[in-house]
Design a protein around this motif. Structure first.
Motif, PDB file in Angstrom:
ATOM      1  N   ARG A 148       0.826  -1.211   0.000  1.00 21.81           N
ATOM      2  CA  ARG A 148       0.000   0.000   0.000  1.00 21.81           C
ATOM      3  C   ARG A 148       0.858   1.257   0.000  1.00 21.81           C
ATOM      4  O   ARG A 148       0.569   2.223  -0.702  1.00 21.81           O
ATOM      5  CB  ARG A 148      -0.943  -0.012   1.213  1.00 21.81           C
TER       6      ARG A 148
ATOM      7  N   ASP B 289       1.047   4.170  -2.827  1.00 13.82           N
ATOM      8  CA  ASP B 289       0.828   5.566  -2.434  1.00 13.82           C
ATOM      9  C   ASP B 289       1.973   6.451  -2.910  1.00 13.82           C
ATOM     10  O   ASP B 289       1.762   7.592  -3.338  1.00 13.82           O
ATOM     11  CB  ASP B 289       0.690   5.672  -0.913  1.00 13.82           C
TER      12      ASP B 289
ATOM     13  N   ARG C  66       1.488   7.010  -6.526  1.00 10.51           N
ATOM     14  CA  ARG C  66       0.349   7.913  -6.747  1.00 10.51           C
ATOM     15  C   ARG C  66       0.754   9.366  -6.524  1.00 10.51           C
ATOM     16  O   ARG C  66       0.422  10.251  -7.315  1.00 10.51           O
ATOM     17  CB  ARG C  66      -0.799   7.536  -5.810  1.00 10.51           C
TER      18      ARG C  66
ATOM     19  N   ASP D  58      -8.802   7.955  -1.316  1.00 12.39           N
ATOM     20  CA  ASP D  58      -7.836   6.887  -1.083  1.00 12.39           C
ATOM     21  C   ASP D  58      -7.756   6.540   0.391  1.00 12.39           C
ATOM     22  O   ASP D  58      -7.634   5.378   0.763  1.00 12.39           O
ATOM     23  CB  ASP D  58      -6.461   7.311  -1.588  1.00 12.39           C
TER      24      ASP D  58
ATOM     25  N   GLU E  77      -8.442   2.889   2.160  1.00 15.53           N
ATOM     26  CA  GLU E  77      -7.467   2.246   3.031  1.00 15.53           C
ATOM     27  C   GLU E  77      -8.106   1.884   4.363  1.00 15.53           C
ATOM     28  O   GLU E  77      -7.842   0.833   4.940  1.00 15.53           O
ATOM     29  CB  GLU E  77      -6.273   3.177   3.248  1.00 15.53           C
TER      30      GLU E  77
ATOM     31  N   ASN F 297      -5.957  -4.190  -5.855  1.00 16.82           N
ATOM     32  CA  ASN F 297      -5.451  -2.827  -6.032  1.00 16.82           C
ATOM     33  C   ASN F 297      -5.630  -2.335  -7.462  1.00 16.82           C
ATOM     34  O   ASN F 297      -4.945  -1.403  -7.883  1.00 16.82           O
ATOM     35  CB  ASN F 297      -3.964  -2.767  -5.653  1.00 16.82           C
TER      36      ASN F 297
ATOM     37  N   LYS G  16      -7.971  -0.616  -9.033  1.00 17.18           N
ATOM     38  CA  LYS G  16      -8.400   0.774  -9.228  1.00 17.18           C
ATOM     39  C   LYS G  16      -7.232   1.747  -9.049  1.00 17.18           C
ATOM     40  O   LYS G  16      -7.069   2.689  -9.830  1.00 17.18           O
ATOM     41  CB  LYS G  16      -9.524   1.124  -8.256  1.00 17.18           C
ATOM     42  N   LYS G  17      -6.395   1.520  -8.031  1.00 13.95           N
ATOM     43  CA  LYS G  17      -5.235   2.391  -7.817  1.00 13.95           C
ATOM     44  C   LYS G  17      -4.265   2.295  -8.984  1.00 13.95           C
ATOM     45  O   LYS G  17      -3.684   3.300  -9.408  1.00 13.95           O
ATOM     46  CB  LYS G  17      -4.519   1.998  -6.523  1.00 13.95           C
TER      47      LYS G  17
ATOM     48  N   ASP H   3      -5.350   4.138 -12.210  1.00 14.24           N
ATOM     49  CA  ASP H   3      -5.065   5.574 -12.151  1.00 14.24           C
ATOM     50  C   ASP H   3      -3.615   5.889 -12.498  1.00 14.24           C
ATOM     51  O   ASP H   3      -3.292   7.030 -12.844  1.00 14.24           O
ATOM     52  CB  ASP H   3      -5.378   6.116 -10.749  1.00 14.24           C
TER      53      ASP H   3
END
Length: 692
Positions: free
Chosen positions: A325, A329, A332, A347, A351, A398, A400-401, A404
């Motif tokens: 994670r 991050d 991102r 986000d 989490e 994960n 969707k993350k 992006d």
């Protein structure tokens, strides 16, 4: 330690912690009602590690001086079930402390090599808080004092002219240079204590206490890299499970990253209480993040457990989830720094929903993120973009993350890839779907007829030009559907008016449509009227839920994929194109014309190539003959016109014989000429003799 402590703490194998460990191990296995039945966690609690020294030593001697005992004691054992404890006859030589002396086995002589000892210590214990020093030597060049010179005679010769004074004065400088003492050097061997673990564990400090230069120095030392990192994340997890971690994103992908993708292990090192447990760990983080460099240091993991048991540890799973994670991050934030903005609250909510009860909380990483430049994420994506795409395919949790983080080039952004979020923000109001096109290259995609109408309406189209893009299976993003411009059913926002216009043209071109379907037969599924074209007469699309032309190409290139992955072809004609209008009129006049059939097939072959397909193997000969026929008609060359016959040439042997005969004739002529010249000379000599 005193003599009693030596006996109690070390003893023999039978009386040491090893025996206690075995007893506790058996009891814990038999205790089914125990809250934690993980008996392997007992390893490391009974001093078993001390006896690993007997793996390389025939005899182990421990010399110890306790401040509570006036004498210095010696413990000695050969691991044969016995040991001795005695007073050191040399007296107190240590002052205080303990010395361990190993009498190495014959096959362990490698540990007498300083370089090997240094390698082992630096690999496993370079971050221990206690200094580890090795008695080393180095060769130094030392300057020696100059040797004393004999006194020179200072008497001067009398009777020198005054004119010589200037010469003497000029020579004084040279004499001074010659009089300088000669520097003498000597190589000496110097012995010293070399500290092996001089690298400080920066991850144990708060991020706010570590400056950028320290991070840079640590990264280069830890990863043996010559360039700097692209981004970093330094955080501490606190709660039920505590650990420290530093993650780095390299600037360039290592060689063979994707060639060995399914066999390569994670590059994150695992430390337990600053001691290296594993520098390559399988399934520590998801496979698509194996390019990450860094480490994890936890005090909650057992130290002396093998890797297989450690991987099954529940704590490891929690740490793995947390590190994954934090890595996403970091990426991102790197992407948001380039594009600007981002929905961090959303986000954080995700989490909070995904976090289990036993996961660590209270991460202290407010100042741990590196400051990203305006184009840092573009540099990252150029090197590791495939990893993000592999994550979209493999990591459904994960997904969707990761979506992006995807970037694609497009019609309006041919050089700098953009995200799906940026694409949506630039969409005109009339555009209802996210448009994309799959192709073998960006050049092929940019010149494709599929883009004609979308470009004229000001719509942007994303380019899916990597093989992995075909496997992303992107159906929607936010509230928009992803639609391929190479498949049927394309919606360009024409609405009901477009549907009515299409029906009108369908009735007008129905005879041509039926004729083309009969002509193309099994090569196509159907023929339809198209609203996606502008300057092209026709194009070949695929069915909505079938394979694309690019997917068919990829499948053919695979070892066992030539028979599968065939795309179902649909021909769409442009009713506004003058060629199609003329073809329609010609078909009405004469459906059986071979010339019309050739023209229609040439148009099909042209569209086939433009649409990303290749001509089938069994159609290549037919294709070549048809093109020749069309060219003959265009140049007014009769179809019956024959090819000019090839002239006959003599065999090489006959030519060689002729050449030999010619050579012989030339030689005979030369001989005759020489004989004639000799006779003439003889006659001239005889005449001169007669005259005399």
């Amino acid at each position: 330690m005193t003599a009693k402590e030596l006996e109690e703490n070390l003893g023999t194998v039978a009386r040491s912690g090893t025996a206690q460990f075995l007893d506790a191990f058996s009891k814990k296995k038999d205790d089914e009602d125990s809250a934690s039945n993980d008996a392997m966690s007992l390893i490391g609690q009974f001093g078993v590690g001390f006896y690993s020294s007997f793996l390389v030593a025939d005899e182990v001697t421990v010399i110890s001086k306790s401040p509570e005992d006036g004498s210095q004691n010696i413990w000695k054992s050969t691991a044969d079930g016995s040991f001795t404890v005695s007073t050191d006859p040399r007296g107190v030589t240590l002052g205080r402390g303990t010395s361990v002396v190993l009498t190495l086995k014959e096959d362990a002589s490698e540990f007498l090599d300083n370089s090997e000892l240094e390698r082992v210590v630096k690999r496993y214990s370079q971050f221990l808080q206690y200094p580890i020093k090795l008695w080393s030597s180095r060769t130094e060049t030392v300057e020696l004092p100059p040797e004393p010179k004999e006194e020179e005679d200072e008497e001067e010769t009398e009777g020198e002219d005054e004119d010589d004074d200037e010469l003497v004065a000029e020579d004084e400088d040279d004499e001074d240079e010659d009089d300088e003492p000669e520097v003498r050097t000597e190589e000496r061997t110097v012995y010293f204590w070399k500290q092996l673990n001089d690298q400080k564990p920066v991850w144990t400090r708060r991020p706010s206490q570590v400056d950028e230069e320290e991070y840079e120095s640590f990264y280069k030392s830890f990863t043996k890299a010559s360039d700097s990192y692209l981004a970093k994340s330094h955080f501490r997890a606190e709660g039920e499970i505590e650990f420290d971690s530093i993650l780095f994103v390299p600037r360039s992908a290592p060689w063979g990253l994707y060639d060995n993708y399914y066999t390569q292990k994670s590059s994150l090192a695992l430390y337990v209480r600053r001691v290296l447990v594993a520098d390559k760990f399988e399934d520590f983080i998801p496979r698509y993040l194996n390019f990450m460099k860094g480490l994890v240091d936890s005090n909650d993991l057992p130290l002396n457990v093998n890797r297989e048991q450690l991987q099954k540890n529940k704590i490891m799973k929690v740490i793995s989830k947390k590190v994954t994670r934090k890595a996403l991050d970091m990426l991102r934030k790197l992407a948001e720094a380039e594009e600007g903005g981002g929905d961090e609250d959303e986000d954080d909510d995700e989490e909070a929903e995904d976090k289990p009860e036993d996961e660590a909380e209270g991460d202290d990483d407010d100042e741990a993120e590196s400051e990203a430049g305006p184009s840092e994420y573009s540099k990252f994506y150029k090197e590791f973009g495939r990893s993000i795409k592999l994550g979209v395919i493999e990591d459904t949790k994960n997904r969707k993350k990761l979506v992006d983080l995807l970037r694609f080039t497009s019609i309006k952004h041919p050089e700098t890839p953009i995200s799906l979020s940026a694409y949506v923000e630039e969409m005109p109001e009339a555009q209802k779907n996210i448009l994309y096109m799959s192709a073998a290259s960006q050049t092929e995609a940019a010149s494709s007829p599929f883009l004609e109408r979308a470009t004229s309406k000001g719509f942007d189209v994303l380019f899916f030009v990597e093989n992995l893009d075909e496997y992303l299976n992107l159906n929607d993003y936010e509230d928009f559907t992803l639609q391929s411009v190479t498949k049927e059913g394309l919606d360009l926002g024409d609405g009901k008016g477009g549907d009515a216009y299409k029906e009108e043209k369908k009735e007008e071109f129905q005879e041509l449509v039926d004729w083309l379907k009969d002509l193309y037969d099994s090569k196509v599924n159907k023929v339809e009227i198209s609203l996606r074209l502008e300057s092209s007469p026709l194009v070949i699309v695929t069915t909505k839920y079938g394979s694309t032309a690019n997917m068919e190409r990829i499948t053919k290139g695979q070892a066992f994929g030539r028979s599968g992955g065939k795309a179902t072809k649909v021909v769409e004609i442009n009713p506004r194109h003058p060629v199609m209008v003329a073809l329609k009129d010609k078909v009405v006049a004469d459906k059986e014309s071979q010339e019309l059939k050739d023209y229609a097939n040439v148009l099909f072959d042209m569209a086939l190539i433009q649409s990303g397909f290749s001509i089938e193997e069994d159609q290549i000969e037919t294709y070549a003959k048809r093109l020749e026929r069309v060219v003959r008609e265009g140049l007014a060359v009769s179809a019956d016109a024959a090819v000019e016959p090839m002239p006959e040439f003599p065999d090489e042997e006959e030519e060689d014989e002729d050449e030999d005969e010619d050579d012989e004739d030339e030689e005979e002529e030369l001989e005759d000429e020489e004989e004639e010249a000799a006779e003439e000379e003889t006659e001239e000599a005889a005449e001169e003799k007669d005259e005399l």
